[in-house]
Design a protein around this motif. Structure first.
Motif, mmCIF file in Angstrom:
data_model
loop_
_atom_site.group_PDB
_atom_site.id
_atom_site.type_symbol
_atom_site.label_atom_id
_atom_site.label_comp_id
_atom_site.label_asym_id
_atom_site.label_seq_id
_atom_site.Cartn_x
_atom_site.Cartn_y
_atom_site.Cartn_z
ATOM 1 N N SER A 166 0.837 -1.200 0.000
ATOM 2 C CA SER A 166 0.000 0.000 0.000
ATOM 3 C C SER A 166 0.867 1.243 0.000
ATOM 4 C CB SER A 166 -0.907 -0.010 1.237
ATOM 5 O OG SER A 166 -1.711 1.158 1.290
ATOM 6 N N ASN A 167 0.472 2.214 -0.814
ATOM 7 C CA ASN A 167 1.130 3.523 -0.843
ATOM 8 C C ASN A 167 2.597 3.454 -1.261
ATOM 9 O OD1 ASN A 167 -1.224 5.007 0.177
ATOM 10 N ND2 ASN A 167 -0.831 3.909 2.071
ATOM 11 N N PHE A 168 2.945 2.540 -2.141
ATOM 12 C CA PHE A 168 4.283 2.475 -2.725
ATOM 13 C C PHE A 168 4.303 3.349 -3.986
ATOM 14 C CE2 PHE A 168 5.110 -0.669 0.238
ATOM 15 C CZ PHE A 168 6.273 -1.398 0.024
ATOM 16 N N GLY A 169 5.378 4.092 -4.187
ATOM 17 C CA GLY A 169 5.524 4.898 -5.392
ATOM 18 C C GLY A 169 6.077 4.071 -6.538
ATOM 19 N N PRO A 170 6.148 4.642 -7.745
ATOM 20 C CA PRO A 170 6.628 3.902 -8.925
ATOM 21 C C PRO A 170 8.030 3.313 -8.756
ATOM 22 C CG PRO A 170 5.582 5.951 -9.594
ATOM 23 C CD PRO A 170 5.686 5.997 -8.099
ATOM 24 N N ALA A 171 8.964 4.066 -8.170
ATOM 25 C CA ALA A 171 10.335 3.573 -8.030
ATOM 26 C C ALA A 171 10.402 2.371 -7.088
ATOM 27 C CB ALA A 171 11.240 4.695 -7.517
ATOM 28 N N ASP A 172 9.695 2.454 -5.964
ATOM 29 C CA ASP A 172 9.696 1.331 -5.027
ATOM 30 C C ASP A 172 8.979 0.118 -5.619
ATOM 31 O OD1 ASP A 172 11.160 2.403 -2.867
ATOM 32 O OD2 ASP A 172 9.423 3.576 -2.241
ATOM 33 N N MET A 173 7.942 0.349 -6.424
ATOM 34 C CA MET A 173 7.251 -0.777 -7.056
ATOM 35 C C MET A 173 8.178 -1.471 -8.055
ATOM 36 S SD MET A 173 4.352 -1.310 -5.700
ATOM 37 C CE MET A 173 3.807 -2.571 -6.847
ATOM 38 N N GLU A 174 8.965 -0.701 -8.792
ATOM 39 C CA GLU A 174 9.911 -1.309 -9.729
ATOM 40 C C GLU A 174 10.934 -2.154 -8.978
ATOM 41 O OE1 GLU A 174 9.933 -1.546 -13.005
ATOM 42 O OE2 GLU A 174 8.021 -0.473 -13.025
ATOM 43 N N SER A 175 11.406 -1.650 -7.841
ATOM 44 C CA SER A 175 12.341 -2.426 -7.020
ATOM 45 C C SER A 175 11.683 -3.705 -6.528
ATOM 46 C CB SER A 175 12.804 -1.594 -5.818
ATOM 47 O OG SER A 175 13.548 -0.474 -6.224
ATOM 48 N N LEU A 176 10.407 -3.602 -6.156
ATOM 49 C CA LEU A 176 9.680 -4.764 -5.659
ATOM 50 C C LEU A 176 9.494 -5.812 -6.751
ATOM 51 C CD1 LEU A 176 8.126 -6.247 -3.494
ATOM 52 C CD2 LEU A 176 6.133 -4.826 -3.982
ATOM 53 N N TYR A 177 9.161 -5.384 -7.965
ATOM 54 C CA TYR A 177 9.012 -6.338 -9.071
ATOM 55 C C TYR A 177 10.313 -7.102 -9.295
ATOM 56 C CZ TYR A 177 4.833 -3.555 -10.275
ATOM 57 O OH TYR A 177 3.630 -2.905 -10.250
ATOM 58 N N VAL B 112 -1.864 -7.635 -4.595
ATOM 59 C CA VAL B 112 -2.780 -6.513 -4.397
ATOM 60 C C VAL B 112 -1.991 -5.227 -4.164
ATOM 61 C CG1 VAL B 112 -4.537 -5.546 -2.840
ATOM 62 C CG2 VAL B 112 -4.585 -7.977 -3.413
ATOM 63 N N TYR B 113 -2.530 -4.120 -4.712
ATOM 64 C CA TYR B 113 -2.007 -2.794 -4.405
ATOM 65 C C TYR B 113 -3.154 -1.968 -3.844
ATOM 66 C CZ TYR B 113 0.276 1.748 -4.790
ATOM 67 O OH TYR B 113 0.826 2.984 -4.510
ATOM 68 N N GLN B 114 -3.001 -1.470 -2.624
ATOM 69 C CA GLN B 114 -4.006 -0.592 -2.041
ATOM 70 C C GLN B 114 -3.544 0.848 -2.185
ATOM 71 O OE1 GLN B 114 -4.872 -1.736 2.014
ATOM 72 N NE2 GLN B 114 -6.038 -3.523 1.398
ATOM 73 N N GLY B 115 -4.383 1.660 -2.826
ATOM 74 C CA GLY B 115 -4.007 3.049 -3.061
ATOM 75 C C GLY B 115 -5.212 3.956 -3.120
ATOM 76 N N THR B 116 -4.958 5.200 -3.438
ATOM 77 C CA THR B 116 -6.003 6.215 -3.452
ATOM 78 C C THR B 116 -6.688 6.299 -4.813
ATOM 79 O OG1 THR B 116 -4.500 7.978 -4.168
ATOM 80 C CG2 THR B 116 -4.681 7.562 -1.782
ATOM 81 N N LEU B 117 -7.825 6.960 -4.825
ATOM 82 C CA LEU B 117 -8.540 7.207 -6.070
ATOM 83 C C LEU B 117 -7.698 8.115 -6.974
ATOM 84 C CD1 LEU B 117 -11.191 6.755 -7.627
ATOM 85 C CD2 LEU B 117 -12.143 8.744 -6.424
ATOM 86 N N ARG B 118 -7.023 9.076 -6.373
ATOM 87 C CA ARG B 118 -6.156 9.977 -7.137
ATOM 88 C C ARG B 118 -5.029 9.203 -7.829
ATOM 89 N NH1 ARG B 118 -5.320 15.305 -7.231
ATOM 90 N NH2 ARG B 118 -6.862 15.591 -5.568
ATOM 91 N N THR B 119 -4.411 8.291 -7.088
ATOM 92 C CA THR B 119 -3.335 7.484 -7.674
ATOM 93 C C THR B 119 -3.861 6.661 -8.845
ATOM 94 O OG1 THR B 119 -2.108 7.334 -5.598
ATOM 95 C CG2 THR B 119 -1.704 5.600 -7.218
ATOM 96 N N LEU B 120 -5.013 6.050 -8.668
ATOM 97 C CA LEU B 120 -5.591 5.197 -9.708
ATOM 98 C C LEU B 120 -5.809 5.954 -11.011
ATOM 99 C CD1 LEU B 120 -6.961 2.498 -10.581
ATOM 100 C CD2 LEU B 120 -9.096 3.452 -9.696
ATOM 101 N N LEU B 121 -6.312 7.178 -10.918
ATOM 102 C CA LEU B 121 -6.694 7.909 -12.124
ATOM 103 C C LEU B 121 -5.609 8.839 -12.661
ATOM 104 C CD1 LEU B 121 -10.426 8.803 -11.411
ATOM 105 C CD2 LEU B 121 -9.489 6.902 -12.707
ATOM 106 N N LEU B 122 -4.647 9.221 -11.811
ATOM 107 C CA LEU B 122 -3.693 10.224 -12.255
ATOM 108 C C LEU B 122 -2.240 9.758 -12.292
ATOM 109 C CD1 LEU B 122 -5.137 13.363 -10.400
ATOM 110 C CD2 LEU B 122 -5.593 12.592 -12.742
#
Length: 262
Positions: free
Chosen positions: A86-97, A106-116
């Motif tokens: 939850s609440n991981f940014g793009p750089a941390d997600m790339e490291s995680l992959y 699962v990724y838990q995030g905000t509506l703003r993150t989902l759309l923008l």
């Protein structure tokens, strides 16, 4: 008896002191005990928890990786049904992959993150990660003040959907239509996005239950586009005009539609 399924979520990749002064943290029921800093929160932990390892504050960039490895071990042992973040940014997600041997599921995030957050969402889609949105209700209601026409558009769509008949039966048995919040929740569910209403109010839990959202009639392409335009207006604080459009939002809708979660 039923077998218990455990799903684990690793919340933030690292602690930020700014979190503790944020509107989301201060008003969220998910954090019943409030702290003022990372250090204060760490010091308040139970001693048995502290004995499991060194403080993550000593190595903020790598501590979360060790936590994820521990969750993977539990998953491989059959203790966990799934792993999420939850609440991981793009750089941390790339490291995680790059480092993960399984998931995240699962990724838990905000509506703003989902759309923008285009880059982040594209990565989630590419890796088959299911998005769960946890702040729909609060975001829609908070945006209502600056985008009243956008919220009224959602209410009109909800009223129309409440009168849709399927097999001769009114979709909404109370015949009062769906609220603007329910419309956004239903729209997301029909796009394949998970939603967490986030309320302790029993009536609201019933209104936004999986059964209610699943029974909502399918949105027409035009209705889905109108919902998306209204939601972006609520997020941006830029209301729709009398014709239901706003500067910049129409093009943003076209771009956001490329990144549906289904």
């Amino acid at each position: 008896g039923r077998e218990e399924c455990i799903h684990a979520i690793l919340q933030y990749p690292r602690c930020y002191d700014t979190l503790f002064t944020s509107h989301l943290y201060l008003n969220s029921p998910n954090f019943p005990q409030k702290y003022t800093s990372c250090q204060e929160e760490e010091e308040a932990l139970d001693e048995t928890i502290k004995l499991t390892g060194s403080s993550p504050l000593l190595d903020k960039d790598n501590a979360w990786k060790r936590s994820y490895r521990a969750l993977e071990e539990l998953y491989h042992h059959g203790t966990l049904e799934s792993i999420g973040v939850s609440n991981f940014g793009p750089a941390d997600m790339e490291s995680l992959y790059d480092l993960s041997t399984v998931g995240p599921h699962v990724y838990q995030g905000t509506l703003r993150t989902l759309l923008l957050e285009e880059e982040l969402v594209e990565g989630l889609v590419k890796h088959g990660v299911h998005y769960q949105c946890y702040d729909v209700v609060s975001t829609v209601l908070e945006g209502k003040g600056d985008a009243q026409r956008a919220y009224e558009m959602l209410e009109r769509i909800g009223a129309k959907l409440g009168n849709v008949q399927r097999n001769g039966v009114i979709a909404n048995e109370n015949n009062v239509g769906y609220s603007g919040v329910q419309v956004v929740l239903g729209w997301l569910v029909q796009r394949g996005v998970g939603v967490i209403p986030g309320t302790f109010n029993l009536q609201h839990l019933v209104e936004n239950s999986p059964d209610v959202l699943a029974s909502m009639p399918r949105f027409t392409p035009r209705e889905a586009l109108d919902v998306e335009m209204a939601v972006l207006a609520l997020l941006r604080g830029e209301d729709l005009d009398d014709e239901g459009t706003a500067s910049g939002i129409a093009s943003a809708v076209n771009e956001a539609r490329k990144h549906t979660m289904i």
